[in-house]
Design an enzyme around this catalytic site. Structure first.
Site, PDB file in Angstrom:
ATOM      1  N   LEU A  22       0.717  -1.151   0.254  1.00  0.00           N
ATOM      2  CA  LEU A  22       0.039  -0.095   0.076  1.00  0.00           C
ATOM      3  C   LEU A  22       0.833   1.344   0.215  1.00  0.00           C
ATOM      4  O   LEU A  22       0.899   2.045  -0.812  1.00  0.00           O
ATOM      5  CB  LEU A  22      -0.818   0.140   1.244  1.00  0.00           C
ATOM      6  N   ASP A  23       1.663   1.426   0.980  1.00  0.00           N
ATOM      7  CA  ASP A  23       2.631   2.500   1.194  1.00  0.00           C
ATOM      8  C   ASP A  23       3.860   1.949   1.799  1.00  0.00           C
ATOM      9  O   ASP A  23       3.944   1.789   2.900  1.00  0.00           O
ATOM     10  CB  ASP A  23       1.954   3.541   2.022  1.00  0.00           C
ATOM     11  N   PRO A  24       4.863   1.494   0.946  1.00  0.00           N
ATOM     12  CA  PRO A  24       4.968   1.911  -0.529  1.00  0.00           C
ATOM     13  C   PRO A  24       4.130   0.879  -1.530  1.00  0.00           C
ATOM     14  O   PRO A  24       4.054  -0.243  -1.116  1.00  0.00           O
ATOM     15  CB  PRO A  24       6.488   1.661  -0.765  1.00  0.00           C
TER      16      PRO A  24
END
Length: 959
Positions: A622-624
């Protein structure tokens, strides 16, 4: 009726002429129910509903109704409503609608005829396939590849956003017969009780109560109950020695139980509480007593602790039922509305029943059991047979009568059908015409979630059913309901040889959705390698293309051998372990995909990987992950249009849904707690308002952004997220000097940073070990806080408040910290309503505070059943045009993803992103080699498309 060709239709809107093309005439087919189901008289749509549909869509719709003399509404009524009565549905039908599952031969006939002309068709029913029911595997197989274009929508899965009894968001069934099952079940139970009492030598007015089907309508059924109740009240009080009043117990708290309760109200029963049941022994016999039995009255902890709903759903194996001891001895009849799953204690076990009968001899009060849920050997283990409307009960233990009928609502077929029809009609409309109208609504989301199969392919979360279908297809055709032979349009599944091999390292919080994606691919063989073998095995769910492997990553030789046996390695291990895995991947020429940031250690392997033609792909979560992919999609268009980025601000975060955030930190953990705690202490480097900023890790929490206004309903704050500056190069944004803003941040609810900063100052987030191993959670706090003082003296419990005041130095902050510490049971002698003190200290190799604290928070701040998490993402770009540099254009990309009962939003966004990117690598669609992130179009484009197909959509707005 002549089917129309594509005809242009003109319409005027805002004085601009538009052309709307009307598609071919749509046909709805209402089928008859399986003739073998003699008593099934219900229908999915009433004649009045058909009339409404045809009136609204008179130029675009025709309705075929299969002739049926058993149905609760006659053929003539449907014909008068405008339907075409047919002996069997024609090949023109676009949607086949029914109640129960149809005969497989009927399904094959329609599919085979439709495929000759490329017909795509939707089927709507209670298919009884989504739980892996073996008896309906042939039906499920009928809709799957190599069959083309079939979509299966299951009524049972039609759910819409709702608010639970606890006020939290949930999803509720929109079209069900539960209330009618409960209502009819109560009627059957009462009638059966009359017979059971007669077997005991007692004539009760219930003996003359007609069974619901004999009355025909709900109104008449209610009237008969009221009349029966009056007769009971007018009866003389029995003077017979030992005769006791009839007592009805109802379990459950849903629609089924409410239906039963409403009918008992019509009988004019006297309601009593569970704790007062024992006192009814000498109550008047000209009354019927009833009790809605809450779970809390008979479920208790094995260690004697009282029922706690949250703890019960988290650890059902720590609880037991006392129903047979404390409730059943005082009941005449049980009406069971509680379903059961194998991880929960049974309400009454066979052993419980034996004890109950032995203690009461042949005089047990309990004489009748109506199991509306029809869970054979389920929560009432002694209920081991199904019954029918023709033969409604059998004699069970102690001579009691037991009924378990699975089509109870059909006894009031017309009323039940009218109710169901009113609920299902909006979704039938959407299924018929959504594609024509080209718009979306909440009903579209409901329909999508109810799809098990779409265009011949299993959808998530149902992909785990594919091995069951493959196994059935590869079995001896003579034992199958329909032979899987080519002339019927079906082929046997191919063998397992030649499958692509994926090795998944790790089986933790985000593994489930990744496994679902991999398992859906029949050409993939997945091995889940973990040091927690039971956890890995739990992910298999009976699927033949998955296996589990016990692996200690610290055993370098075993790790190397396991990597060598795969085609692609997917790692969910902590990021520091990835270089070790990557080296084995390089040695054995295997690709590696992870969700973690590309570390300097990983980057140093770039040349070695290229030399061995290996891809080491990171940052696919997701993040990253999704954040970078969504940014690259926008920047791809920016580049094509010749524009320039002058500002980039990005926020991302995983949080509990607001109603689940009333806890310390306003945070709950759907992924690694230690990763959250360490991320809040990373150095940060970014540019805001033309000023380059550097924040040291120990200052990050104190220098948070107290208000981040992205969604009006969410009170958010933010933290700078590590190094933002390298993203100018990673994303191709140009020189940093040309950017006013270059910032990446992490979202939290307001109050998170101040409280976590207090915990940091108390030493709870430190990564170096304590000198002494703590003996309790209170000891852990004392040891950690003592070390933050400038002397080595260990503080006493009585000194802790003063030390906290000294370390925090702010009265308001101190007060909030003390409340949170007490809630966490870290203060000496503190008591916590959530009993966190019962959480054992972990057995760590080294007494590191952040590891202890992460363990405590993972238990204390975990999600309760029914609670959802949410993942938030928001990019904001400012662009300038080469033709007009003074004009600024704003582009935003946003994502809100909610978890559900099957998986958390964090596990979906990380696990599925990782899986979809890995499959692109496995399929040879990614040509890059070396150490890479998801910045090439060959990675992000297909991965984002796959995510959108499963409902994870990043929405863009260009202004």
């Amino acid at each position: 009726m002549i089917r129309s060709s594509i005809i242009p239709r003109l319409s005027l809107r805002n004085t601009n002429m538009t052309i709307v093309y009307r598609r071919d005439l749509t046909t709805l087919g209402l089928r008859r129910e399986d003739p073998k189901r003699v008593w099934e008289r219900r229908t999915a749509l009433t004649p009045e509903a058909i009339r409404t549909l045809l009136k609204e869509q008179k130029e675009e719709l025709q309705v075929e109704v299969e002739s049926c003399g058993r149905r609760c509404f006659s053929d003539q009524l449907y014909a008068e409503a405008g339907a075409k009565i047919v002996p069997s549905l024609s090949n023109d039908v676009d949607i086949v609608l029914g109640i129960k599952e149809p005969p497989v031969t009927d399904v094959h006939r329609l599919i085979k005829a439709g495929e000759k002309v490329g017909k795509k068709r939707k089927w709507m029913m209670f298919s009884h396939t989504h739980k892996g029911q073996a008896y309906n595997t042939p039906l499920l197989a009928s809709f799957l590849h190599p069959t083309q274009g079939q979509t299966l929508i299951d009524h049972e899965l039609l759910t819409a956003p709702s608010t639970g009894k606890d006020g939290k968001p949930s999803r509720a069934r929109v079209a069900a017969f539960g209330w009618y099952a409960g209502a009819v079940g109560a009627g059957e139970a009462l009638s059966m009780t009359g017979v059971a009492m007669l077997k005991r030598g007692i004539a009760s007015p219930l003996l003359h109560l007609p069974r619901p089907y004999a009355l025909g309508t709900l109104a008449e059924f209610k009237a008969s109950l009221r009349k029966c109740g009056e007769i009971v009240r007018d009866s003389p009080i029995s003077g017979a020695k030992g005769q006791e009043p009839i007592v009805i117990g109802v379990t459950g708290a849903g629609n089924v139980s409410n239906g039963a309760k409403d009918m008992l109200e019509e009988l004019n029963v006297e309601w009593v509480k569970a704790e007062n049941l024992a006192g009814l022994k000498d109550a008047p016999t000209n009354r019927i007593y009833a009790c809605m039995i809450p779970t809390s009255s008979y479920i208790v902890g094995k260690n004697g602790q009282p029922y706690d709903r949250t703890e019960y759903y988290q650890s059902p194996d720590q609880f037991k039922s006392t129903f047979a001891k404390n409730i059943a001895p005082f009941l005449t009849t049980i009406i069971n509305g509680v379903g059961w799953s194998s991880s929960f204690p049974r309400t009454i076990t066979n052993s419980d029943m034996s004890t109950l009968l032995s203690e009461s001899g042949d005089k047990q009060k309990l004489v009748a059991v109506q199991d509306i849920t029809c869970d054979k050997e389920g929560t009432l283990e002694f209920v081991n047979q199904f019954t029918t409307i023709d033969q409604p009960y059998y004699e069970g233990p102690g001579g009691m009568l037991i009924s378990s009928i699975d089509i109870l609502p059909t006894e009031l077929a017309a009323d039940a059908s009218a109710h169901f029809s009113s609920k299902i009609l909006p979704y039938v409309k959407r299924a018929l015409f959504a594609e024509v109208e080209g718009n979306k609504s909440a009903e579209d989301d409901t329909l999508q979630k109810a799809k098990i199969v779409e265009r011949g392919e299993l959808l998530e979360p149902h992909s785990w059913l594919l091995p069951k279908v493959e196994s059935w297809r590869s079995s001896d055709p003579s034992t199958a309901a329909v032979s899987a032979i080519s002339q019927d349009g079906f082929t046997k599944a191919s063998g397992s040889g030649g499958k692509k091999k994926i090795l998944l390292l790790g089986s933790g919080l985000v593994a489930g959705p990744a496994v679902e994606v991999f398992a859906a691919r029949a050409d993939v063989q997945l091995a889940i390698a973990s040091n927690n073998l039971p956890e890995a095995r739990a992910l298999i769910k009976g699927r033949s293309n998955i296996q589990s492997v016990s692996l200690d990553v610290g055993d370098d030789a075993a790790l190397g051998a396991t990597v060598a046996a795969s085609d692609v390695v997917v790692s969910l291990l902590p990021a520091p372990m990835h270089p070790q895995v990557a080296k084995h991947c390089i040695n054995h020429s295997k690709h590696l995909v992870t969700a973690s940031y590309v570390s300097p250690e990983m980057k140093s392997l770039d040349q070695a990987a290229k030399e061995k033609d290996v891809l080491l792909l990171g940052e696919c979560g997701l993040d990253p992950g999704i954040d970078s992919m969504a940014a690259m999609r926008i920047l791809d268009r920016v580049k094509r249009e010749g524009k320039k980025v002058t500002s980039f601000v990005s926020w991302c975060g995983g949080l509990p849904e607001p109603s689940a955030s009333d806890v310390p930190l306003r945070y709950k953990f759907s992924w690694s707690p230690k990763a959250v705690l360490t991320a809040a202490q990373n150095d940060a480097h970014y540019k805001l308002n033309d000023e380059i900023m550097t924040v040291q890790g120990h200052e990050l929490l104190s220098r948070h952004f107290p208000k981040v206004e992205l969604w009006p309903e969410l009170p958010l704050e933010g933290l700078a997220n590590r190094e933002s500056m390298p993203y100018a190069e990673k994303y191709g944004l140009g020189e940093i000097n040309g950017l006013k803003n270059l910032f990446r941040g992490t979202l939290r609810y307001q109050g998170f940073s101040k409280l976590l900063e207090s915990f940091r100052k108390l030493g709870l987030l430190r990564g170096d070990p304590l000198k002494t191993v703590p003996e309790s959670w209170e000891d852990f706090l004392l040891l950690s806080a003592s070390r933050e003082l400038e002397h080595d003296k260990l503080i006493e419990g009585s000194e802790v408040s003063g030390v906290i005041s000294n370390l925090l130095g702010n009265e308001k902050v101190e007060h909030e910290a003390l409340e949170a510490l007490q809630w966490l049971s870290l203060l000496p002698s503190a008591t916590s309503p959530s009993k966190a003190a019962s959480i054992p200290l972990p057995n760590l190799k080294s007494p590191v505070p952040v590891d202890y604290f992460a363990h405590l928070l993972s238990n204390k701040l975990s999600y309760s059943p029914g609670e959802r998490d949410t993942c938030l993402l928001h990019h904001s770009f400012t662009l300038s045009s080469p033709t007009d540099p003074t004009r600024a254009e704003t582009v935003t990309a946003s994502l809100i993803c909610y978890g559900d009962e099957n998986a958390s939003a964090m596990s979906v966004t990380v696990g599925k992103t990782l899986a979809f990117a890995s499959l692109r690598v496995l399929d040879g669609k990614v040509k890059s080699r070396g150490v890479r992130g998801p910045y090439e179009k060959e990675i992000w484009e297909g991965t984002l498309k796959s995510l959108e197909d499963v409902g994870v959509v990043v929405k863009e707005e260009w202004n």
